[in-house]
Design a protein around this motif. Structure first.
Motif, short mmCIF file in Angstrom:
data_model
loop_
_atom_site.label_atom_id
_atom_site.label_comp_id
_atom_site.label_asym_id
_atom_site.label_seq_id
_atom_site.Cartn_x
_atom_site.Cartn_y
_atom_site.Cartn_z
N ARG A 159 10.67 -1.63 49.96
CA ARG A 159 10.03 -1.25 48.51
C ARG A 159 10.26 -2.78 47.56
NH1 ARG A 159 11.31 1.20 43.36
NH2 ARG A 159 9.17 1.03 42.50
N GLU A 160 11.55 -3.38 47.69
CA GLU A 160 11.49 -3.97 47.47
C GLU A 160 10.94 -5.47 47.67
OE1 GLU A 160 15.27 -6.56 45.64
OE2 GLU A 160 15.52 -6.20 47.51
N GLU A 161 11.09 -5.58 49.42
CA GLU A 161 10.14 -6.39 50.46
C GLU A 161 8.88 -6.76 50.08
OE1 GLU A 161 10.22 -7.18 54.56
OE2 GLU A 161 10.50 -6.10 53.94
N GLY A 162 8.16 -5.04 49.32
CA GLY A 162 6.57 -5.02 49.16
C GLY A 162 6.41 -4.36 50.72
N ASP A 163 6.92 -4.01 51.63
CA ASP A 163 6.96 -3.18 52.84
C ASP A 163 6.30 -1.83 52.90
OD1 ASP A 163 5.69 -2.37 55.34
OD2 ASP A 163 7.45 -3.30 55.98
N LEU A 164 5.42 -1.30 51.69
CA LEU A 164 5.19 0.35 51.81
C LEU A 164 5.61 0.90 52.72
CD1 LEU A 164 3.48 -0.67 47.84
CD2 LEU A 164 6.56 -0.51 48.18
N GLY A 165 4.33 0.87 53.13
CA GLY A 165 4.42 1.88 55.16
C GLY A 165 6.09 2.16 55.70
N ASN A 166 6.38 1.13 55.46
CA ASN A 166 7.82 0.95 55.88
C ASN A 166 8.79 1.65 55.08
OD1 ASN A 166 10.19 0.77 57.70
ND2 ASN A 166 9.79 -1.87 58.05
N ALA A 167 8.54 1.01 54.28
CA ALA A 167 9.38 1.84 53.00
C ALA A 167 9.25 3.73 53.01
CB ALA A 167 8.99 1.37 51.58
N TRP A 213 11.77 4.78 55.79
CA TRP A 213 13.18 5.66 55.28
C TRP A 213 13.27 6.75 54.74
CZ3 TRP A 213 16.31 4.32 58.82
CH2 TRP A 213 16.14 3.15 59.85
N TYR A 214 11.69 6.25 53.40
CA TYR A 214 12.09 7.75 52.81
C TYR A 214 12.30 8.44 53.50
CZ TYR A 214 11.48 4.47 48.45
OH TYR A 214 11.70 3.86 47.78
N ALA A 215 11.07 8.89 53.82
CA ALA A 215 11.39 10.73 54.80
C ALA A 215 12.47 11.18 55.63
CB ALA A 215 9.90 10.65 55.37
N ARG A 216 13.16 9.59 56.18
CA ARG A 216 14.52 9.52 56.75
C ARG A 216 15.52 10.45 55.96
NH1 ARG A 216 15.98 6.13 61.96
NH2 ARG A 216 17.71 7.47 61.29
N ALA A 217 15.44 9.69 54.59
CA ALA A 217 16.20 9.76 53.89
C ALA A 217 16.11 11.24 52.23
CB ALA A 217 15.92 9.10 52.21
N ARG A 218 15.38 12.21 53.30
CA ARG A 218 14.59 13.38 52.29
C ARG A 218 14.54 12.57 50.88
NH1 ARG A 218 18.58 14.57 56.62
NH2 ARG A 218 19.95 14.50 55.59
N LYS A 219 14.22 11.70 50.60
CA LYS A 219 13.82 11.41 49.18
C LYS A 219 12.02 11.51 49.08
CE LYS A 219 17.90 11.37 47.67
NZ LYS A 219 18.56 12.35 47.37
N PRO A 220 11.39 11.67 47.82
CA PRO A 220 10.22 11.26 47.91
C PRO A 220 9.92 9.92 47.76
CG PRO A 220 11.10 11.88 45.87
CD PRO A 220 12.56 12.06 46.86
N VAL A 221 9.07 8.91 47.75
CA VAL A 221 8.44 8.01 47.61
C VAL A 221 8.02 7.87 46.10
CG1 VAL A 221 6.61 5.79 47.79
CG2 VAL A 221 7.31 7.15 50.33
N PRO A 222 8.70 7.07 45.14
CA PRO A 222 9.54 6.74 44.06
C PRO A 222 7.37 6.64 43.11
CG PRO A 222 10.84 5.13 44.90
CD PRO A 222 10.15 6.00 46.05
N PRO A 223 7.30 6.91 42.34
CA PRO A 223 6.21 7.38 41.26
C PRO A 223 6.26 5.37 41.35
CG PRO A 223 7.97 8.10 40.06
CD PRO A 223 8.99 8.17 41.28
N GLU A 252 15.78 2.12 40.27
CA GLU A 252 15.54 3.05 41.47
C GLU A 252 17.34 2.68 42.10
OE1 GLU A 252 13.77 4.03 46.00
OE2 GLU A 252 13.23 2.44 44.69
N TRP A 253 17.47 1.45 42.37
CA TRP A 253 18.85 0.74 42.91
C TRP A 253 20.23 1.71 41.71
CZ3 TRP A 253 23.30 -1.21 41.26
CH2 TRP A 253 24.63 -1.57 42.14
#
Length: 98
Positions: free
Chosen positions: A59-67, A70-80, A88-89
């Motif tokens: 997300r910091e890098e700006g690669d939102l698709g890749n982020a 990884w959010y899905a793997r973490a079982r976390k929602p994509v942040p608003p 978020e950090w």
């Protein structure tokens, strides 16, 4: 180590504090601006913690698709959209410092 102290150390110190759990060391690297080191190290962390940090880094890098992957793997929602990277950090650091 509390999240606030971890953040302060990452902005003031040249190295992470000794004895940090690996998840917090990776977050320290990310906050200190050592993206490549943090990215390499988070890949060795077990899910879901490693995946959450990995998501934040992309997300910091700006690669939102890749982020999103990884959010899905973490079982976390994509942040608003309104949640800053710094906020978020801190959320991640507080969760992992427990």
């Amino acid at each position: 180590m509390e999240a606030e102290n971890l953040a302060k150390s990452a902005t003031e110190d040249s190295n992470p504090p000794a004895g940090l759990p690996e998840e917090l060391r990776v977050l320290w690297l990310a906050r200190a601006g050592r993206w490549d080191q943090a990215h390499d190290a988070c890949q060795d962390l077990p899910d879901p913690a490693g995946a959450w940090i990995h998501a934040w880094l992309h997300r910091e890098e700006g690669d939102l698709g890749n982020a999103a992957y990884w959010y899905a793997r973490a079982r976390k929602p994509v942040p608003p959209k309104g949640l800053s990277l710094a906020d978020e950090w801190m959320e991640i650091a507080k969760a992992l410092a427990r």
